[in-house]
Design a protein around this motif. Structure first.
Motif, PDB file in Angstrom:
ATOM      1  N   SER A 104      41.337  43.622  27.477  1.00 23.63           N
ATOM      2  CA  SER A 104      40.042  43.566  28.405  1.00 23.63           C
ATOM      3  C   SER A 104      40.731  43.093  29.648  1.00 23.63           C
ATOM      4  N   THR A 105      39.858  43.075  30.408  1.00 22.95           N
ATOM      5  CA  THR A 105      39.484  43.033  32.014  1.00 22.95           C
ATOM      6  C   THR A 105      39.505  41.287  32.089  1.00 22.95           C
ATOM      7  N   PRO A 106      40.287  40.197  32.930  1.00 22.83           N
ATOM      8  CA  PRO A 106      39.539  39.042  32.028  1.00 22.83           C
ATOM      9  C   PRO A 106      38.487  39.175  33.306  1.00 22.83           C
ATOM     10  N   SER A 107      36.861  38.346  33.366  1.00 25.56           N
ATOM     11  CA  SER A 107      36.305  38.053  34.231  1.00 25.56           C
ATOM     12  C   SER A 107      36.955  37.085  35.818  1.00 25.56           C
ATOM     13  N   TRP A 108      36.429  37.010  36.655  1.00 18.99           N
ATOM     14  CA  TRP A 108      37.219  36.955  37.880  1.00 18.99           C
ATOM     15  C   TRP A 108      37.285  35.096  37.866  1.00 18.99           C
ATOM     16  N   GLU A 109      36.189  34.297  37.472  1.00 18.00           N
ATOM     17  CA  GLU A 109      36.162  32.662  37.000  1.00 18.00           C
ATOM     18  C   GLU A 109      37.067  33.306  35.943  1.00 18.00           C
ATOM     19  N   GLU A 110      36.887  34.033  34.992  1.00 19.78           N
ATOM     20  CA  GLU A 110      38.654  33.499  34.561  1.00 19.78           C
ATOM     21  C   GLU A 110      40.225  33.664  34.440  1.00 19.78           C
ATOM     22  N   PHE A 111      40.146  34.716  35.934  1.00 14.45           N
ATOM     23  CA  PHE A 111      41.507  35.094  36.853  1.00 14.45           C
ATOM     24  C   PHE A 111      41.715  33.390  37.269  1.00 14.45           C
ATOM     25  N   SER A 112      40.762  33.443  37.922  1.00 17.20           N
ATOM     26  CA  SER A 112      40.610  32.352  38.958  1.00 17.20           C
ATOM     27  C   SER A 112      41.208  30.819  38.564  1.00 17.20           C
TER      28      SER A 112
END
Length: 56
Positions: free
Chosen positions: A18-26
């Motif tokens: 799944s695509t990571p959320s923005w918080e997880e990516f940052s």
């Protein structure tokens, strides 16, 4: 080498991903950036020490 079997395994993995959320990516980007800076700083310190002590 059974190509259809391997392709089905790859397809199953891609369906689970799944695509990571923005918080997880940052958070991952900040940790990776900190690691890169740490390695660069360590290399710079070694460079300075090697130039400060000419006999080494």
């Amino acid at each position: 080498m059974d190509v259809p079997l391997e392709l089905s395994a790859y397809t199953r993995v891609l369906k689970l991903a799944s695509t990571p959320s923005w918080e997880e990516f940052s958070q991952i980007a900040m940790i990776a950036g900190a690691g890169i800076l740490l390695i660069g700083l360590l290399g710079f310190i070694i460079f300075v020490v090697m130039n400060a002590i000419p006999g080494v």
